[in-house]
Design an enzyme around this catalytic site. Structure first.
Site, PDB file in Angstrom:
ATOM      1  N   SER A 135       0.816  -1.199   0.000  1.00  0.00           N
ATOM      2  CA  SER A 135       0.000   0.000   0.000  1.00  0.00           C
ATOM      3  C   SER A 135       0.859   1.262   0.000  1.00  0.00           C
ATOM      4  O   SER A 135       1.724   1.412  -0.848  1.00  0.00           O
ATOM      5  CB  SER A 135      -0.954  -0.062   1.189  1.00  0.00           C
ATOM      6  OG  SER A 135      -2.096   0.684   0.874  1.00  0.00           O
ATOM      7  N   HIS A 149      -7.701  -5.581   0.041  1.00  0.00           N
ATOM      8  CA  HIS A 149      -6.471  -4.833   0.288  1.00  0.00           C
ATOM      9  C   HIS A 149      -5.743  -5.347   1.524  1.00  0.00           C
ATOM     10  O   HIS A 149      -6.141  -5.044   2.653  1.00  0.00           O
ATOM     11  CB  HIS A 149      -6.885  -3.363   0.483  1.00  0.00           C
ATOM     12  CG  HIS A 149      -5.750  -2.414   0.547  1.00  0.00           C
ATOM     13  ND1 HIS A 149      -4.932  -2.164  -0.531  1.00  0.00           N
ATOM     14  CD2 HIS A 149      -5.286  -1.635   1.564  1.00  0.00           C
ATOM     15  CE1 HIS A 149      -4.027  -1.262  -0.189  1.00  0.00           C
ATOM     16  NE2 HIS A 149      -4.224  -0.930   1.080  1.00  0.00           N
TER      17      HIS A 149
HETATM   18  C1  GCU Z   1      -5.330   4.811   1.768  1.00  0.00           C
HETATM   19  C2  GCU Z   1      -4.737   5.598   0.628  1.00  0.00           C
HETATM   20  C3  GCU Z   1      -3.926   4.689  -0.300  1.00  0.00           C
HETATM   21  C4  GCU Z   1      -2.927   3.879   0.489  1.00  0.00           C
HETATM   22  C5  GCU Z   1      -3.654   3.142   1.585  1.00  0.00           C
HETATM   23  C6  GCU Z   1      -2.754   2.347   2.529  1.00  0.00           C
HETATM   24  O1  GCU Z   1      -6.335   3.977   1.304  1.00  0.00           O
HETATM   25  O2  GCU Z   1      -5.774   6.243  -0.035  1.00  0.00           O
HETATM   26  O3  GCU Z   1      -3.226   5.462  -1.271  1.00  0.00           O
HETATM   27  O4  GCU Z   1      -2.222   3.004  -0.353  1.00  0.00           O
HETATM   28  O5  GCU Z   1      -4.329   4.068   2.403  1.00  0.00           O
HETATM   29  O6  GCU Z   1      -1.604   2.683   2.722  1.00  0.00           O
HETATM   30  O7  GCU Z   1      -3.274   1.378   3.110  1.00  0.00           O
END
Ligand code: GCU
Length: 320
Positions: A181, A303
């Protein structure tokens, strides 16, 4: 396999010409440049447990002091290395919730069985993830630099590699930068700037990670710069709703890492990270890589950094 129509299409800028400073363009436009400096001046072993993970691994905790121009960064690292083997290549990977939590949640046994050591630190020991932090991080220790928190975390991955080079039984040859992420974005930016990384692996990295800006899905520049203004250089926010004006797109970031190897992993239900945009970036970057030097893996689910993602990255790294 025939891919759905939308997986085959994206109009993107051409790949960087040989000799062009594409990394400099990404620094100026999005992340800011990660300074070279920061010297590992002290590495103290705080604890050592041999034979953990059913005898397969040693677990080491170190305190590292890294001298920067205006002060020190202190990192408390956790290393797992294969027990009794020669030097194992290292995966450096930042964590979100502290080192101890990774012992509960990360598949260390799988990494050790694949022949890798794993070195981690809490990402907020490098730079707080806060637009107005109570205490400053490493960015405040370098005068006259404009760099976002993603670049600071990338700096941290490079310093983890310095630390790995000082730990017996851990090898920096064949090193992997891994991140999930926002930390996948950081892994890509570390891989682009530091050619000691043989493999760069970004999981669910999405917007400003592996996903193309010009594939209009998931998070966009307006959303990311509103919620996380501290991640990037301030001028990046001017591209909100003007994605097509960007001088770069993320397939060029992947291509800038070639011929070193890149693994991109996504999850089907992770719409915010735009797995299709990530796949399209990999496809567009592929001509810059030697055969099999860029890989893409899509798994079911949401995710997260799961064992399946680790397995893909470790298998990919071992095929190099
Ligand atoms: C949020 C953000 C993302 C990021 C994510 C994370 O959702 O919008 O860009 O990758 O956090 O780090 O879990």
């Amino acid at each position: 396999m025939e891919l759905p129509e939308e997986w085959q299409r994206a109009v993107v800028p051409s790949l960087p010409a040989a000799g062009s400073d594409v990394v400099g363009e990404f620094a100026d436009t999005i992340y800011g440049r990660t300074p070279d400096g920061g010297e590992l001046t002290e590495l103290v072993l705080r604890s050592r447990d041999d034979g953990v993970l059913d005898g397969a691994a040693d677990r080491l905790r170190h305190r590292a002091v890294i001298a920067c121009p205006l002060g020190d960064v202190v990192l408390d690292t956790l290393t797992h290395r294969p027990a009794g083997a020669g030097a194992a290549p290292v995966v450096v990977v930042l964590n979100f919730k502290g080192n101890d939590e990774t012992i509960e949640t990360w598949p260390y046994a799988t990494a050790i069985a694949a022949g890798y050591a794993v070195l981690t630190v809490d990402y907020q020991q490098i730079e707080p993830d806060d637009p107005a932090p109570a205490a400053p991080g490493v960015r405040a220790l370098f005068p006259n630099e404009t760099w976002g928190a993603v670049a600071a975390w990338a700096w941290g991955l490079c310093r983890l590699l310095d630390i790995a080079g000082r730990i017996p039984g851990v090898d920096t040859a064949g090193a992997v930068a891994l991140g999930h992420s926002r930390l996948g974005k950081a892994a890509l930016w570390a891989g682009a700037q530091d050619d000691r990384f043989a493999v760069t692996a970004a999981n669910g990295s999405g917007c400003c990670g592996a996903a193309l800006f010009r594939h209009p899905a998931g998070e966009d520049i307006a959303a990311i710069t509103t919620k996380f203004p501290h991640w990037f250089v301030p001028s990046f926010a001017a591209y909100a709703r003007h994605e097509n004006d960007l001088p770069v797109d993320q397939h060029q970031l992947l291509a800038s890492i070639a011929p070193r190897r890149v693994a991109i992993t996504s999850a089907e239900a992770d719409a915010w990270a735009d797995p299709i945009g990530e796949y399209l970036a990999v496809t567009a970057a592929r001509p810059s890589f030697p055969p099999n030097a860029i890989g893409y893996h899509l798994r079911p689910g949401d995710h997260d950094l799961l064992e399946e993602d680790w397995r893909y990255v470790l298998d990919f790294a071992n095929r190099g």
